[in-house]
Enzyme design. Structure first.
Site, PDB file in Angstrom:
ATOM      1  N   LYS A 145       0.846  -1.207   0.000  1.00 37.07           N
ATOM      2  CA  LYS A 145       0.000   0.000   0.000  1.00 37.07           C
ATOM      3  C   LYS A 145       0.872   1.244   0.000  1.00 37.07           C
ATOM      4  CE  LYS A 145      -4.029  -2.056   0.131  1.00 37.07           C
ATOM      5  NZ  LYS A 145      -4.957  -1.950  -1.003  1.00 37.07           N
ATOM      6  N   ARG A 146       2.084   1.105  -0.506  1.00 36.10           N
ATOM      7  CA  ARG A 146       3.030   2.232  -0.641  1.00 36.10           C
ATOM      8  C   ARG A 146       3.259   2.925   0.706  1.00 36.10           C
ATOM      9  NH1 ARG A 146       2.864  -1.042  -4.329  1.00 36.10           N
ATOM     10  NH2 ARG A 146       2.736  -0.426  -6.516  1.00 36.10           N
TER      11      ARG A 146
ATOM     12  N   ARG B 246      -7.428  16.236  -3.822  1.00 34.53           N
ATOM     13  CA  ARG B 246      -8.326  15.200  -3.260  1.00 34.53           C
ATOM     14  C   ARG B 246      -9.470  15.841  -2.473  1.00 34.53           C
ATOM     15  NH1 ARG B 246      -5.675  11.883  -5.788  1.00 34.53           N
ATOM     16  NH2 ARG B 246      -3.635  11.045  -5.235  1.00 34.53           N
TER      17      ARG B 246
ATOM     18  N   GLU C   3      -3.245  16.542  -1.420  1.00 33.85           N
ATOM     19  CA  GLU C   3      -4.467  16.856  -0.650  1.00 33.85           C
ATOM     20  C   GLU C   3      -5.328  17.884  -1.370  1.00 33.85           C
ATOM     21  OE1 GLU C   3      -1.427  16.574   0.569  1.00 33.85           O
ATOM     22  OE2 GLU C   3      -1.431  15.851   2.640  1.00 33.85           O
TER      23      GLU C   3
ATOM     24  N   GLY D 165      -3.224  17.666   7.335  1.00 32.07           N
ATOM     25  CA  GLY D 165      -3.735  17.515   8.702  1.00 32.07           C
ATOM     26  C   GLY D 165      -2.698  16.988   9.670  1.00 32.07           C
TER      27      GLY D 165
ATOM     28  N   GLU E  32       4.639  15.120   5.431  1.00 29.10           N
ATOM     29  CA  GLU E  32       4.479  15.633   6.803  1.00 29.10           C
ATOM     30  C   GLU E  32       5.334  14.816   7.775  1.00 29.10           C
ATOM     31  OE1 GLU E  32       0.055  15.471   6.713  1.00 29.10           O
ATOM     32  OE2 GLU E  32       0.191  17.611   7.165  1.00 29.10           O
TER      33      GLU E  32
ATOM     34  N   ALA F 274       3.167   7.060   0.902  1.00 31.29           N
ATOM     35  CA  ALA F 274       2.096   7.666   0.087  1.00 31.29           C
ATOM     36  C   ALA F 274       1.136   8.496   0.927  1.00 31.29           C
ATOM     37  CB  ALA F 274       1.332   6.576  -0.655  1.00 31.29           C
TER      38      ALA F 274
END
Ligand code: 1HE
Length: 259
Positions: A27-28, A137, A134, A142, A114, A64
């Site tokens: 899932k990277r 998307r 983000e 956050g 982040e 990711a």
């Protein structure tokens, strides 16, 4: 060498350093809630013999970002608490006991960036790329990105990344401030290990003063900063280890500054 598994995070102890690996390459290395909890636990349980850590990702990418499959079920209040949990965990890394060197390759995107920016040193290999998807998307950073990323690259570069989806490549990482070091493809981990090993030879109190003091002093007024600096230097130099290190230099036993 000792290996411990915390869910999808693995920790290898190599003498004075720890290598912490995001181990969810299928899932990277997307950061699920469980993985964030594992990351927090892995760092909090490092033995005190460890003086520096390396953080890296398994597979073709560093990370990711947020696990988007967990986003769909959150309401606003849950979203608030989720973001605050990232702040707690990433601040725990930034203001922990030891310096962390991030070895970056492939995607360093969204929450992955982040996470990388909560580390102290970043080494980017030639495959690394940096993005904040983000914006496209329909969400927002956050995990502390709005505070940490502009400090490295400036507010307007971050704005551009989020507004236009701009992706920065490895060659731009050091000149723009994403990373302090650039390595050949596949070379980030070795370089990060070398740096962490070097960092771990410093006096622990000096390392602690640096990671806790410098970012805070940078946000203080000059007058407060000078006072904080005096407190830190007084504490650091009073440690018996500091006195022994200065004596070693004066008596010709310590390494000189090398050009
Ligand atoms: C994921 C995620 C993810 C991959 N959450 N599952 N981050 C993003 O928006 C980045 C989203 N990811 C990507 O753009 C690409 O996956 C990559 C450029 C990182 C890698 O591409 P690639 O071609 O190597 O892999 P892939 O085929 O896209 O992904 C492989 C699998 O990982 C696939 O699942 P599969 O079950 O179909 O095999 C993907 O769905 C899965 N995967 N990335 C969940 N992020 C605290 S706020 C932080 C805000 C954010 O971080 S928002 C997320 C930003």
């Amino acid at each position: 060498m000792k290996q411990t598994q915390y869910g999808d995070v693995s920790v290898e102890l190599r003498e004075s350093i720890a290598i912490v690996t995001l181990a969810r390459s299928a899932k990277r290395n997307a950061l699920s809630d469980a993985m964030m909890a594992s990351l927090e636990q892995a760092f909090s349980e490092l033995p005190t013999s460890v003086g520096a850590a390396v953080l890296c990702g398994s597979g073709d990418h560093f990370c990711a970002g947020l696990d988007l499959s967990e986003l769909k079920d959150r309401d606003a209040v849950e979203g608030l608490h989720h973001s605050r949990s990232w702040h707690r965990i990433l601040s725990g890394l930034e203001f922990g006991r030891i310096p962390i060197v991030a070895a970056l390759h492939g995607a360093v995107v969204g929450g992955g960036l982040e996470l990388a920016t909560s580390c102290h040193i970043r080494v980017a290999d030639d495959s690394a790329f940096f993005a904040l998807p983000e914006g496209s998307r329909g969400i927002f950073v956050g995990g502390g990105g709005s505070v940490r990323v502009p400090k490295l690259i400036g507010v307007h570069r971050m704005l551009d990344m989020m507004l236009t989806g701009r992706v920065y490549k490895a060659a731009e990482a050091v000149p723009l401030g994403f990373a302090q070091y650039h390595a050949a493809t596949g070379g980030a981990l070795d370089m990060a290990i070398e740096l962490a090993t070097r960092i771990a030879t410093n006096a622990p109190m000096t390392n602690y003063a640096l990671i806790h003091g410098l970012p805070r002093i940078a946000e203080q007024t000059a007058d407060h900063g000078f006072f904080s600096e005096s407190m830190l230097v007084a504490i650091a130099q009073s440690a018996p280890e500091a006195k022994a290190r200065v004596r070693d230099f004066l008596e010709g036993r310590a390494a000189k500054v090398q050009v």
